[in-house]
Design an enzyme around this catalytic site. Sequence first.
Site, short mmCIF file in Angstrom:
data_model
loop_
_atom_site.label_atom_id
_atom_site.label_comp_id
_atom_site.label_asym_id
_atom_site.label_seq_id
_atom_site.Cartn_x
_atom_site.Cartn_y
_atom_site.Cartn_z
CB SER A 260 0.57 1.97 -1.76
OG SER A 260 0.43 1.27 -0.55
CG ASP B 38 -1.82 -5.81 -3.06
OD1 ASP B 38 -0.93 -6.08 -2.23
OD2 ASP B 38 -2.16 -4.65 -3.33
CG HIS C 266 1.51 -3.25 -2.60
ND1 HIS C 266 0.18 -2.94 -2.46
CD2 HIS C 266 2.19 -2.15 -2.18
CE1 HIS C 266 0.06 -1.72 -1.97
NE2 HIS C 266 1.26 -1.21 -1.80
#
Length: 834
Positions: A696, A769, A803
């Site tokens: 991330s 995602d 994610h």
Amino acid sequence: MPFPTPLTRTAAAMLFAGALPMPFAFAAAESTDNGYNLPPKEILDVMRAPSLPVPSVSPTREKMLLVSWQEYPSLERVATPIVKLAGVRIEVKNHSKHDTPGGYGITPCATSYQMVTIASGQQSAVALPPNACPGAPVWSADGKHFAFTNTVADAVQLWVGDAATGKLRQIRGARLNPAFGDELQWMSDQTLLVKLLPKGQGQPLAAAATPVGPSIQETDGSKGQSSTYENRDTLSNTHDEDLFDYYAASQIALVDVGTLAITPLGKVANYLTVDSAPDGRHILVSAMHKPYSYVTTFERFPREVEVWDVVGRGSLSTHTLASLPLADRVPIQGVPTGPRDFAWRQNEPATLIWAEALDGGDWKTKVPARDKVLMQRAPFAVAPTEILRTEQRFGGFLWGERKDFALMSELDENRHWQRTFIVNVDAAQEKPRLLWDLSYDEKYAAPGSPVLRRLSNGAVVIRQEGDAIYLSGKGASPAGDRPFLDRLNLTTLKSERLFRSGKDAYDIFLAFTGADAKTFLTWHQSPLDPPNAFVRNLGQPVAAEAGEPAYASTATALTHIPDPAPAVRAIKKQLVKYKRADGLDLSFTLYTPPGYKAGTRVPAILCAYPLDYADAASAGQVSGSEQTFTRLRQYRLLLLAGYAIIDNASFPIVGDPKTAYDTYMDQLVADAKAAVDEAVKLGVVDPDRVGVTGHSHGALMTANLVAHTKLFRAGVATSGSFNKTLTPFGFQSERRSVWEAPEVYQKVSPFFYADKFQAPLLIVHGADDANPGTTPLQATKLYEAIRGNGGTARLVMLPHEPHWYTARESNEQLIYEMVRWFDKYVKNVAPRNP
């Protein structure tokens, strides 16, 4: 490519000379029939080892459930058909919530419940339904029952367990609707308050074969900025609106766990909040309705906020508290105007508290007070009373057992600051008394959190004994975390330390087991001992150094959970402290692989996640502990492939939150150089064979370090955001828009430097995602940019993954890819300067 990659002649010479340790030789990786690859067996065995249970202590502290969770669900479950509606993803067949907020993977299934009697230590397995997918247990206030959801193919079922016998019963006819939360709670010891799917709902409307018209949005000239995290899976047409109404529709009901009777309350609506008052009679309810927005998620949709009074079985009267309009023009990191944050006062039968902004909800506005807080008691016939105003943003209350005591917090996002006050909301003449005043990034001086207890009516309050409350915290220190339990005198505001975790273990306070503070449970672990519950008894006062406990204590193991992966115990770790070039204190945890011999230099992987700080003092504080039980997940599994891991390396970005990202790149490079230099200085890491990885925001870090430095031979970036101009209204704690700070957005975006990458980059991304800041487009465009400029990169898109990657097959593929990439470009690469 088979694993491992063939050794180069230089690497073979290094191995023969002893520069590479011998023990790390693995069989070739396997492939599967479904197109996924497997990492080496030594890694696979650890990945597939049983998970460690987590404790759930009953409110009466007589029983404890040890809940084991599925580590990785199957790809089949992750790939189940879903709808994406205004920030929530819902499984079509059973209406369950498919993933957690922000797309952090689907909620796993519990694999076992073990019931523990705290007084005796007796333990017995709870017989779960066949092929069950249970959720977390929810205890009744009297500790005699626990309820849980069980997700099956076509429904989310409701089950209730007897704490004394462990016997389970299904509530037939109860099909829960968990899509928007609050689907299950205790109204009283015998009654559950639930959100059900409407009876006879039928199937959702099918989309029209041809569009019924264009999708239209219009703005009227006023600002309508949406932060990155407010536009996840937004609605896009009228059919989406119809689907939202279908899946949000719920029937509120009461369930008698004695008779198993289900009593509907009110009409079917799109309920969001459902929260019972301490009196077991009133219910706070909010229901969403049109007009919906195509630019924000459901949290901003219009809603009616009501209080229901359940005056008889199934009979109720209602009182409207607020009609909240669509809030699609909230300032970035601001709050909506009008009433918000409704909550029950926990030490009164039925009293509501809420806040209203005095600054238009905008942190940029300078005002004497940002919020006012109001209170209204049942039967809600008298107008609400303003009880206080906060200089900064209202953060909420924690209520004491006594009505004359509560803790109220306020937050200053501009300074990363939090203040906590002792208040008596019923005495307007009493000025709030400041208790804590510190940065919310502060670790060493953090006072801990108040210990709570659940009353017989289900209300949750701060545990009080006379003028004292209890605080438990992580106990961060320059030597690492040492969790503690303190007693705070509310008259003198001085704390007395009752317990502190030893220097050779890691003990977290769980719960008191009796009426006083002399006996309590901790969750104990060490590098060699898996987490287990211990009963601790306080003894006589002792002379103690500052920060150490003022009482002797003894400990007895209550549970005896075995080590699920003994091979991992050969891994060693140490906390390392060092300084950045500008003198800022930093730290990381250094893991060395099994069989490591002191003085041998090995290839290493650095992993970090940059964090934003308003001041240097808190940025340099140590977090984490080397005394925790080592568990391997994600990149740490590469320890079994012969790599050292520079883990949790401090990567602070320090500065005024309004402008901190002006110096992001300079600080990022300085953080990385300091960490690599220190690992090399220790004699463990080969400076010519270091890789970097991050997830991330850490993936952004990884790509930038590969683009702007020569510290690393290769990088692996997972679920990253690489072009910040695609999130134009802010990212992380950056509040300026791209039009206000275009150079900042461009400079932090490695996409614009794809022609300057210094090392190969593996890009891994979930193809589904849900995080608006890290859409799959971010990964594909960076890969195309590197490829187009002649760089070295590999793009792996994991089907159906959000994610965070959830499926067993996806996680095994991820580790296969990481081992393959780092072996090829880090471990076995020829040195830059032979």
